[in-house]
Design an enzyme around this catalytic site. Structure first.
Site, PDB file in Angstrom:
ATOM      1  CG  HIS A  93      -2.300   0.605   0.840  1.00 44.18           C
ATOM      2  ND1 HIS A  93      -3.453   0.341   1.550  1.00 44.18           N
ATOM      3  CD2 HIS A  93      -2.680   1.464  -0.141  1.00 44.18           C
ATOM      4  CE1 HIS A  93      -4.467   1.009   1.023  1.00 44.18           C
ATOM      5  NE2 HIS A  93      -4.019   1.703   0.001  1.00 44.18           N
ATOM      6  CG  ASP A 116      -6.242  -0.735   4.574  1.00 43.08           C
ATOM      7  OD1 ASP A 116      -6.072  -1.759   5.254  1.00 43.08           O
ATOM      8  OD2 ASP A 116      -5.310  -0.149   3.977  1.00 43.08           O
ATOM      9  CG  HIS A 118      -4.227  -2.722   8.663  1.00 42.74           C
ATOM     10  ND1 HIS A 118      -4.396  -3.590   7.599  1.00 42.74           N
ATOM     11  CD2 HIS A 118      -3.868  -3.489   9.723  1.00 42.74           C
ATOM     12  CE1 HIS A 118      -4.132  -4.830   8.002  1.00 42.74           C
ATOM     13  NE2 HIS A 118      -3.823  -4.799   9.286  1.00 42.74           N
ATOM     14  CG  ASP A 120      -2.678   1.739   5.570  1.00 44.56           C
ATOM     15  OD1 ASP A 120      -2.301   0.897   6.392  1.00 44.56           O
ATOM     16  OD2 ASP A 120      -3.083   1.437   4.433  1.00 44.56           O
ATOM     17  CG  HIS A 133       2.614  -2.147   4.367  1.00 39.34           C
ATOM     18  ND1 HIS A 133       2.087  -3.388   4.071  1.00 39.34           N
ATOM     19  CD2 HIS A 133       3.011  -2.234   5.658  1.00 39.34           C
ATOM     20  CE1 HIS A 133       2.166  -4.174   5.129  1.00 39.34           C
ATOM     21  NE2 HIS A 133       2.718  -3.487   6.106  1.00 39.34           N
ATOM     22  CG  ASP A 219      -4.860  -3.310   2.035  1.00 38.39           C
ATOM     23  OD1 ASP A 219      -4.934  -4.544   1.858  1.00 38.39           O
ATOM     24  OD2 ASP A 219      -3.928  -2.765   2.642  1.00 38.39           O
ATOM     25  CG  ASP A 221      -5.477  -5.556   4.648  1.00 39.29           C
ATOM     26  OD1 ASP A 221      -6.379  -4.709   4.674  1.00 39.29           O
ATOM     27  OD2 ASP A 221      -4.300  -5.284   4.948  1.00 39.29           O
ATOM     28  CD  GLU A 264      -0.308  -4.446   1.263  1.00 41.65           C
ATOM     29  OE1 GLU A 264       0.209  -5.587   1.261  1.00 41.65           O
ATOM     30  OE2 GLU A 264       0.271  -3.434   1.710  1.00 41.65           O
TER      31      GLU A 264
END
Length: 292
Positions: A93, A116, A118, A120, A133, A219, A221, A264
Site C-alpha cells: 500500500h 482497508d 488498517h 495506514d 505500507h 486494500d 485485506d 496488497e
C-alpha cells in the site's frame, strides 16, 4: 493500468508479484468486456530488499520506496493529462503515496475513499514496525514528516475533511489518537454491521466528494481472509464478498471516482490466485459491471 511491483513497504515478501497475478486473472479482458479501452503501461519496478540499503528502522527502505512512488506519480499524472483514468495495481500500500501524489500533481488536493482493515496513518515515530505500507495515508495528509517530501508531489495530497476509511478493524494506539483529532470519517467493521454497507459507502462518498479528485484505494485485506487469503496482514472479521461488491457498485453509481487502486495481493500466500481473481471482479464492479 499502472503496475507497481513494490514490496519494500511490507513486512512479508511476495506482494511485488501482485500486479502480474491480477493481470493473469484476466483484468484487461474483463474491463474491455465492459466496453472500455485498456492501455497497459507495464510495471514500475521496486528494488530488491536483499540488495538494497534499508536505511532507518523507523521507515524501512524509504529511499527506494520514494523513488518507485515518484515514478508511479509521474505515470498517474501523465495518464490524467492524456484524458485517461488511472488504475494502479499494487504492490504494497505504500504505492498509494505515488498514486495520490500524482493525482494531486494533476488536480491539486482531493479526497480518497480508503477501504482497508488498517488505518495506514502511522508515522515513522509511531510505527511499531517501520513498514512504510502502514504510513501512506499519513504521508498523503502531509503528517508523516519532511522525509516524505518530494519534487514529484505536493503535500498534503488529500484533505482530512475529505478522507473516509471503511472496513477498519486493526488500529495502533497512535493511529487511534491521530484519527480522533482529524476530520476523517472512520467506519469500523462494527459500524458496517450496525449501519449496513450501503449507508456507510453512501455517507463516505458524500464526505470525500469535492473539487480536485476523488480516488478509491482498495486494500484486499479489507475483505474477510476466508475469501481473500492472499494478503500479508490478514485480519478476521472483514467485508464479505457481497458487501465488497456492493461497495464497488455504489462507487460506480456515484460517478465520483476518477481513479482506482487495488493493492496488497500476495500470490505467495494465495490459493490458486483466488485473491487476484476477486480483485478483478471488484475492479469490474467499480467500473460498472452488473448482474443484469
Amino acid at each position: 493500468m499502472i503496475g507497481a511491483s513494490l514490496d519494500l513497504g511490507a513486512g512479508r515478501r511476495g506482494v511485488d508479484m501482485g500486479p502480474s497475478a491480477i493481470r493473469y486473472a484476466g483484468l484487461a479482458s474483463r474491463i474491455e468486456g465492459l466496453g472500455r479501452r485498456v492501455f497497459d503501461w507495464g510495471n514500475v519496478e521496486g528494488a530488491v530488499p536483499e540488495a538494497t540499503e534499508m536505511g532507518s528502522e523507523r521507515a524501512r527502505f524509504l529511499t527506494p520506496i520514494k523513488q518507485a512512488c515518484e515514478r508511479v506519480a509521474h505515470l498517474v499524472a501523465r495518464s490524467v493529462e492524456e484524458g485517461l483514468e488511472p488504475l494502479v495495481l499494487g504492490g504494497d500500500h505504500s504505492v498509494a503515496i505515488g498514486t495520490l501524489g500524482g493525482l494531486a500533481r494533476a488536480y491539486g488536493s482531493g479526497g480518497v475513499l480508503w477501504i482497508d482493515a488498517h488505518g495506514d496513518v502511522n508515522r515513522p515515530e509511531t510505527s511499531p514496525t517501520g513498514n512504510v505500507h502502514g504510513m501512506p495515508l499519513a504521508v498523503a495528509l502531509g503528517l508523516a514528516g519532511p522525509e516524505f517530501e518530494s519534487e514529484a508531489w505536493a503535500l498534503p495530497a488529500v484533505l482530512a475533511e475529505r478522507v473516509a476509511l471503511v472496513g477498519v478493524r486493526s488500529l495502533d494506539p497512535a493511529e487511534v489518537k491521530l484519527l480522533s483529532e482529524l476530520e476523517v470519517d472512520v467506519y469500523t467493521m462494527s459500524d458496517v454491521d450496525k449501519l449496513g454497507i450501503e449507508r456507510v459507502i453512501r455517507q463516505s462518498l458524500a464526505h470525500v466528494a469535492g473539487p480536485g479528485f476523488v480516488h478509491v484505494s482498495v486494500d484486499m485485506d479489507a475483505l474477510e481472509p476466508d475469501i481473500a487469503p492472499g494478503v500479508g496482514t490478514p485480519v478476521r472479521g472483514g467485508l464479505s464478498y457481497r458487501e465488497a461488491h456492493l461497495a464497488m457498485e455504489l462507487v460506480a453509481d456515484s460517478g465520483l471516482a476518477g481513479s482506482l487502486e487495488v493493492v496488497e495481493v500476495n500470490p505467495i500466500l494465495d490459493r490458486e490466485n483466488e485473491t487476484a481473481e476477486l480483485a478483478v471482479e471488484l475492479v469490474a464492479s467499480a467500473l460498472g459491471a452488473r448482474i443484469l
